[in-house]
Write an enzyme that holds these catalytic residues in place. Structure first.
Site, PDB file in Angstrom:
ATOM      1  N   ASN A   1       0.842  -1.196   0.000  1.00  0.00           N
ATOM      2  CA  ASN A   1       0.000   0.000   0.000  1.00  0.00           C
ATOM      3  C   ASN A   1       0.885   1.257   0.000  1.00  0.00           C
ATOM      4  O   ASN A   1       1.427   1.630   1.036  1.00  0.00           O
ATOM      5  CB  ASN A   1      -0.900  -0.040   1.251  1.00  0.00           C
ATOM      6  CG  ASN A   1      -1.788   1.187   1.358  1.00  0.00           C
ATOM      7  OD1 ASN A   1      -1.911   1.967   0.415  1.00  0.00           O
ATOM      8  ND2 ASN A   1      -2.407   1.356   2.521  1.00  0.00           N
TER       9      ASN A   1
ATOM     10  N   LYS B   1      -0.028   4.269  -0.365  1.00  0.00           N
ATOM     11  CA  LYS B   1      -0.748   5.467   0.138  1.00  0.00           C
ATOM     12  C   LYS B   1      -0.498   6.634  -0.822  1.00  0.00           C
ATOM     13  O   LYS B   1      -0.283   6.398  -2.019  1.00  0.00           O
ATOM     14  CB  LYS B   1      -0.340   5.775   1.575  1.00  0.00           C
ATOM     15  CG  LYS B   1      -0.394   4.517   2.453  1.00  0.00           C
ATOM     16  CD  LYS B   1      -0.290   4.775   3.913  1.00  0.00           C
ATOM     17  CE  LYS B   1      -0.317   3.429   4.644  1.00  0.00           C
ATOM     18  NZ  LYS B   1      -0.454   3.535   6.062  1.00  0.00           N
TER      19      LYS B   1
ATOM     20  N   HIS C   1     -10.006   0.546   4.751  1.00  0.00           N
ATOM     21  CA  HIS C   1      -8.742   0.914   5.400  1.00  0.00           C
ATOM     22  C   HIS C   1      -9.029   2.029   6.407  1.00  0.00           C
ATOM     23  O   HIS C   1      -9.812   2.939   6.120  1.00  0.00           O
ATOM     24  CB  HIS C   1      -7.704   1.373   4.368  1.00  0.00           C
ATOM     25  CG  HIS C   1      -6.337   1.508   4.949  1.00  0.00           C
ATOM     26  ND1 HIS C   1      -5.976   2.564   5.750  1.00  0.00           N
ATOM     27  CD2 HIS C   1      -5.242   0.706   4.870  1.00  0.00           C
ATOM     28  CE1 HIS C   1      -4.719   2.398   6.144  1.00  0.00           C
ATOM     29  NE2 HIS C   1      -4.250   1.282   5.621  1.00  0.00           N
TER      30      HIS C   1
ATOM     31  N   GLU D   1      -5.804  -5.243  10.715  1.00  0.00           N
ATOM     32  CA  GLU D   1      -4.893  -4.110  10.918  1.00  0.00           C
ATOM     33  C   GLU D   1      -5.318  -3.333  12.164  1.00  0.00           C
ATOM     34  O   GLU D   1      -6.226  -2.490  12.088  1.00  0.00           O
ATOM     35  CB  GLU D   1      -4.962  -3.157   9.723  1.00  0.00           C
ATOM     36  CG  GLU D   1      -4.478  -3.729   8.437  1.00  0.00           C
ATOM     37  CD  GLU D   1      -3.884  -2.632   7.556  1.00  0.00           C
ATOM     38  OE1 GLU D   1      -2.673  -2.670   7.319  1.00  0.00           O
ATOM     39  OE2 GLU D   1      -4.627  -1.728   7.144  1.00  0.00           O
TER      40      GLU D   1
HETATM   41  P1  PGA Z   1       2.334   0.656   7.871  1.00  0.00           P
HETATM   42  O1  PGA Z   1       0.905   0.773   7.122  1.00  0.00           O
HETATM   43  O2  PGA Z   1       2.955  -0.615   7.378  1.00  0.00           O
HETATM   44  O3  PGA Z   1       3.087   1.878   7.435  1.00  0.00           O
HETATM   45  O4  PGA Z   1       2.038   0.615   9.323  1.00  0.00           O
HETATM   46  C1  PGA Z   1       0.085  -0.332   6.990  1.00  0.00           C
HETATM   47  C2  PGA Z   1      -1.199   0.072   6.310  1.00  0.00           C
HETATM   48  O5  PGA Z   1      -1.608   1.220   6.392  1.00  0.00           O
HETATM   49  O6  PGA Z   1      -1.844  -0.753   5.655  1.00  0.00           O
END
Ligand code: PGA
Length: 227
Positions: free
Chosen positions: A6, A8, A82, A150
């Protein structure tokens, strides 16, 4: 193991081109890329997820991208629920249900994210509530879903959940699907996974893979996680 990357809202065009160059010689069979929507066509040929999806079929919804549009450029997966979206437009279950429906009816497999907000929250109460949204869909659709556990407190915080906690959450989710739907569902863990904690996390007996955020941007470290 499945790895969902991901990105983002990160990386500009030049960085994406560099990123793609560095992917040579990496085994990507089980890797699903979720770059920003504008870069999806550059990842053609790889397994692709969109980071968000419109709850609408099509039409006058400025800024939205519909499931049929993603499907038409080869996107097979969609992150839905999410926590970074739940904070914005997915706080109500009607929107989530419509996003899931759009994904399912366009042959896009949802990667549905669930997890408690705070470290001392009751995990199972959160999971039960968030999983209930799925029960409006039939088995044919739900078989195609992947669940990502998560814990919200762990995302981007550097605090990874303990193996026992993850194992219990995954057990709960798998049992929910088996009892209610007779489906053997795949469950991933996401939240501050990195090259230092991955080997320990891989010891969790019932885990099917990982949803990776910040680490997905750094190819060198990523190699150590997915290989
Ligand atoms: P992170 O993000 O690995 O930076 O904690 C995980 C996510 O948002 O799916």
């Amino acid at each position: 193991m499945i790895y969902v990357l991901n990105h983002k809202a990160n990386l500009v065009y030049e960085e994406i081109i560099e990123y793609l160059d560095k992917l040579n010689n990496i085994e990507l069979k089980n890797v699903i890329f979720a770059p920003s929507a504008c870069y999806l066509p550059y990842f053609r040929g790889l397994k692709l997820a969109c980071q968000n999806i419109s709850p609408f079929v099509e039409g006058a919804h400025t800024g939205d991208i519909c499931a049929s549009q993603f499907a038409s450029i080869g996107v097979n997966y969609a992150l839905i629920g999410h926590s970074e979206r739940r904070n914005q437009d997915e706080s109500n279950s009607d929107i989530l249900t419509n996003k899931l429906r759009q994904a399912f009816t366009n042959d896009i497999n949802p990667i549905y994210c669930v997890g408690e907000l705070e470290e001392n929250d009751n995990i199972f109460a959160f999971l039960e509530e968030e999983l209930k949204v799925l029960l409006t869909f039939n088995n044919e659709y739900l078989k195609k879903a992947i669940i990502a556990y998560e814990p919200v407190w762990s995302i981007g915080s550097g605090k990874v959940a303990k193996n026992e906690r993850i194992e219990q959450a995954i057990c709960f989710i798998k049992k929910f699907f088996l009892d209610n739907l007779k489906i053997d569902i795949k469950v991933l863990y996401g939240g501050s996974v990195n090259s230092l904690n991955i080997n320990n996390l891989k010891k969790i007996p019932n885990i099917d893979g990982f949803l990776l955020g910040s680490i997905s941007l750094n190819i060198e470290e990523l190699k150590q996680v997915i290989n």
